[in-house]
Scaffold this active site. Structure first.
Site, short mmCIF file in Angstrom:
data_model
loop_
_atom_site.label_atom_id
_atom_site.label_comp_id
_atom_site.label_asym_id
_atom_site.label_seq_id
_atom_site.Cartn_x
_atom_site.Cartn_y
_atom_site.Cartn_z
N ASP A 8 0.86 -1.17 0.00
CA ASP A 8 0.00 0.00 0.00
C ASP A 8 0.90 1.24 0.00
OD1 ASP A 8 -2.33 1.65 0.50
OD2 ASP A 8 -1.56 1.81 2.55
N ASP A 10 -0.17 5.04 0.76
CA ASP A 10 -0.40 6.07 1.78
C ASP A 10 -0.64 5.43 3.15
OD1 ASP A 10 -0.24 7.76 -0.42
OD2 ASP A 10 -2.41 7.90 -0.64
N ASP A 133 -2.06 -0.52 5.74
CA ASP A 133 -2.48 0.03 7.03
C ASP A 133 -3.99 -0.03 7.23
OD1 ASP A 133 -2.86 2.08 5.05
OD2 ASP A 133 -3.03 3.55 6.67
N LYS A 134 -4.69 -0.73 6.34
CA LYS A 134 -6.14 -0.83 6.49
C LYS A 134 -6.59 -2.28 6.36
CE LYS A 134 -7.32 3.84 4.99
NZ LYS A 134 -7.95 4.64 3.93
MG LIG Z 1 -3.10 3.11 3.21
#
Ligand SMILES: [Mg+2]
Ligand SMILES: [Zn+2]
Length: 191
Positions: A8, A10, A133-134
């Site tokens: 990923d 961002d 991060d998700k």
């Molecule tokens: Mg992200």
């Protein structure tokens, strides 16, 4: 067929600053270039897969997304690190720019970007890793049969506090550097 790390962007490679609409807002984590260089050295393809709904929302153009990736590449190259390919999804069903405002196969957790990367680059998702991060990054990893790592940077710490039913990461770690250590130690243990 080669193994890859699907990263990923961002909140994982660079800081999540909301909709990134200016190169001046690109902020690398201090470890990012070193980590990517280590993944290159381990023989893994490094492929960025990123949802960029800001295109559908009219906040920035596809040209800007591409410019951002060239900028990231230049910064990484200066540190001897390389991203093999970038895939982004410019769509969103709730956007306002006509060609991009639709459902699609590529918006994570949909698997379209990884399927395309696998076919373009000869990658085997089942031998690969998804880092994000998700929970949608974890769901994507699960969907393609890869190992899925949640990092606590970006939205990750908040995501960790709000578990999603039926979605579990293989491991949750502090950041991309810890994710890469985990990946490289798994590869070594499998040889
Ligand atoms: Mg992200
Ligand atoms: Zn899409």
């Amino acid at each position: 067929m080669k193994a890859a790390v699907f990263l990923d962007r961002d909140g994982t490679m660079i800081e999540d600053v909301g909709y990134l609409d200016s190169l001046s807002r690109v902020a690398f984590y201090p470890w990012t270039a070193d980590v990517i260089r280590a993944l290159n050295g381990a023989g893994l393809a490094v492929v960025v897969v990123t949802n960029q709904a800001g295109v559908a929302r009219g906040l920035f153009s596809e040209a800007f997304v591409n410019e951002t990736h060239r900028y990231i590449d230049a910064r990484l190259a200066a540190a001897g690190a390389r991203v093999d390919a970038y895939y982004y999804c410019p769509h969103h069903p709730g956007g306002r720019v006509a060609p991009y405002t639709r459902c699609c196969e590529c918006r994570k957790p949909g698997r379209g970007m990884i399927d395309k990367a696998a076919s373009d680059l000869g990658l085997d998702p089942a031998q690969s890793f998804v880092v994000g991060d998700k929970w949608l990054d974890v769901q994507l990893g699960r969907a393609v049969g890869a190992r899925a790592i949640l990092v606590r940077t970006g939205m990750g710490a908040a995501e960790e506090m709000q578990p999603l039913d039926g979605v579990a990461a293989d491991v949750v770690v502090d950041n991309l550097a810890a994710a890469a250590s985990w990946i490289i130690s798994r590869l070594k243990s499998e040889i």
